[in-house]
Design a protein around this motif. Structure first.
Motif, PDB file in Angstrom:
ATOM      1  N   TYR A 286       0.744  -1.131  -0.336  1.00  0.00           N
ATOM      2  CA  TYR A 286      -0.019   0.326  -0.016  1.00  0.00           C
ATOM      3  C   TYR A 286       0.707   1.353   0.117  1.00  0.00           C
ATOM      4  CZ  TYR A 286      -3.947   2.832   1.227  1.00  0.00           C
ATOM      5  OH  TYR A 286      -4.949   3.609   1.325  1.00  0.00           O
ATOM      6  N   PHE A 287       2.064   1.554   0.698  1.00  0.00           N
ATOM      7  CA  PHE A 287       2.461   2.308   1.205  1.00  0.00           C
ATOM      8  C   PHE A 287       3.282   2.515  -0.244  1.00  0.00           C
ATOM      9  CE2 PHE A 287       6.506   5.110   2.147  1.00  0.00           C
ATOM     10  CZ  PHE A 287       5.977   5.659   2.975  1.00  0.00           C
ATOM     11  N   PHE A 288       4.294   1.610  -0.591  1.00  0.00           N
ATOM     12  CA  PHE A 288       5.026   1.856  -2.095  1.00  0.00           C
ATOM     13  C   PHE A 288       4.529   2.508  -3.232  1.00  0.00           C
ATOM     14  CE2 PHE A 288       8.921   0.550   1.022  1.00  0.00           C
ATOM     15  CZ  PHE A 288       9.641   1.337   0.968  1.00  0.00           C
ATOM     16  N   GLU A 289       2.939   1.698  -3.396  1.00  0.00           N
ATOM     17  CA  GLU A 289       2.298   1.636  -4.290  1.00  0.00           C
ATOM     18  C   GLU A 289       2.055   3.477  -5.037  1.00  0.00           C
ATOM     19  OE1 GLU A 289      -1.914   0.727  -6.849  1.00  0.00           O
ATOM     20  OE2 GLU A 289      -1.699  -0.564  -4.492  1.00  0.00           O
ATOM     21  N   ILE A 290       1.641   3.638  -3.359  1.00  0.00           N
ATOM     22  CA  ILE A 290       1.290   5.035  -3.580  1.00  0.00           C
ATOM     23  C   ILE A 290       2.605   6.071  -3.708  1.00  0.00           C
ATOM     24  CG2 ILE A 290       0.746   7.188  -1.926  1.00  0.00           C
ATOM     25  CD1 ILE A 290      -1.397   5.701  -0.894  1.00  0.00           C
TER      26      ILE A 290
ATOM     27  N   GLN B 213      13.097   6.265   7.134  1.00  0.00           N
ATOM     28  CA  GLN B 213      11.827   6.911   6.946  1.00  0.00           C
ATOM     29  C   GLN B 213      10.846   6.212   6.614  1.00  0.00           C
ATOM     30  OE1 GLN B 213      12.714  10.895   5.154  1.00  0.00           O
ATOM     31  NE2 GLN B 213      12.177  11.655   6.686  1.00  0.00           N
ATOM     32  N   GLU B 214      11.093   5.899   5.062  1.00  0.00           N
ATOM     33  CA  GLU B 214      10.301   5.261   4.359  1.00  0.00           C
ATOM     34  C   GLU B 214       9.350   3.616   5.203  1.00  0.00           C
ATOM     35  OE1 GLU B 214      11.680   7.530   1.216  1.00  0.00           O
ATOM     36  OE2 GLU B 214      12.331   6.184   2.912  1.00  0.00           O
ATOM     37  N   TRP B 215      10.207   3.052   6.189  1.00  0.00           N
ATOM     38  CA  TRP B 215      10.080   1.848   6.742  1.00  0.00           C
ATOM     39  C   TRP B 215       8.964   2.389   7.721  1.00  0.00           C
ATOM     40  CZ3 TRP B 215       9.410  -2.144   4.309  1.00  0.00           C
ATOM     41  CH2 TRP B 215      10.369  -2.503   3.068  1.00  0.00           C
TER      42      TRP B 215
END
Length: 300
Positions: A25-29, A47-49
């Motif tokens: 979900y996070f990396f799709e956006i 930060q991404e994690w």
């Protein structure tokens, strides 16, 4: 307590699948936004994690809050569930919730660049758990519950979008950000309504949209939302994968045929299962298209 929580999470919020879902979900956006603005230099770090962890724990918090909110209702209609059956206690869930939220707050204040949006996200979630201080009105009105609770998914999308925009110095309001906020919100809205559409013979005391508005009107509303949703997907995916757009086109034609079949005869299948299949194919296509595009860029 650990054993009781293990039972709860196994049945109500499987930890590994849901964490994997949070990553997707996070990396799709994240990547759909960057690819649509022509940003090809990515730097993925802690930060991404933290963002992924935030999505994971926020959805967990919503799950636990729903079990608290619906406890009396579940005692009557779903007594086999972990909490109403007594296999996990409210105290267990309260401790788990407090621990996870505390860790998430500390991580966001330490690492993230969009603290205001993070606080807004959890404030909205807290207000939801308190029925926006209007339990008597909202609980007995399915449409009112929808318009007050379902937008939390939009707020979650904005949390991710603002992080990406601040990190890469992108405008907060642009065509890609607006489309992403909606295109990642529509699936939850479509699913929430479709799961409460039943054939007349399957209706019980459980309140559904088909009971309130007839299954025909409820289905046509979901059908309209699906068409709007797919347009946003087309626009966002066009610059990433033309093949992906073609797959989405075939998928939306298929689901519209299912809508018409259900309206003609609601006894042949559950529309919820068809909508779930449509959603899985749509989101998988988006994710695979992004991955294929990133791989091709790496090879070039």
């Amino acid at each position: 307590m650990i054993k009781r929580l293990a039972i709860y999470f196994k049945e109500m919020y499987p930890l590994i699948p849901r964490f994997f879902l949070a990553i997707i979900y996070f990396f799709e956006i994240y990547f759909v936004l960057l690819l649509n603005v022509g940003e090809n230099s990515f730097s993925i770090g802690p930060q991404e994690w933290v963002g992924v962890w935030t999505i994971f724990t926020f959805l967990m918090a919503l799950r636990i809050a729903d079990d608290f909110k619906d406890y009396e209702h579940d005692l009557r209609l779903f007594p086999e569930r972990a909490l109403p059956s007594g296999r996990v206690t409210k105290r267990d869930l309260a401790i788990a919730l407090a621990t996870m939220v505390t860790i998430t707050v500390l991580l966001n204040f330490w690492w993230m660049n969009n603290i205001g949006w993070f606080l807004f996200l959890f404030a909205y979630g807290t207000l939801m758990s308190l029925w926006f201080f209007s339990k008597a009105k909202i609980q007995k009105s399915l449409p009112l519950a929808l318009v007050t609770h379902n937008p939390v998914m939009m707020v979650m999308n904005i949390y991710i979008i603002t992080f990406v925009c601040y990190k890469y110095h992108l405008p907060l309001i642009s065509l890609p950000t607006v489309l992403l906020a909606f295109t990642m919100y529509f699936p939850s809205l479509i699913w929430e309504i479709s799961r409460k559409i039943r054939a007349p013979k399957d209706e019980t005391e459980y309140v559904t949209y088909s009971r309130l508005f007839t299954y025909q009107k409820a289905t046509r509303f979901v059908q309209t939302l699906t068409l709007v949703d797919i347009v946003t997907n087309f626009i966002l995916l066009w610059a990433i994968s033309k093949i992906g757009v073609l797959v989405l086109l075939v998928n939306v034609i298929w689901i519209n045929v299912q809508f018409q079949r259900f309206i003609a005869d609601p006894n042949q299948f559950s529309i919820k299962t068809k909508v779930e299949r449509y959603t899985y194919i749509t989101e998988t296509t988006m994710v695979l298209s992004v991955i294929a595009h990133l791989i091709s860029q790496g090879l070039n």
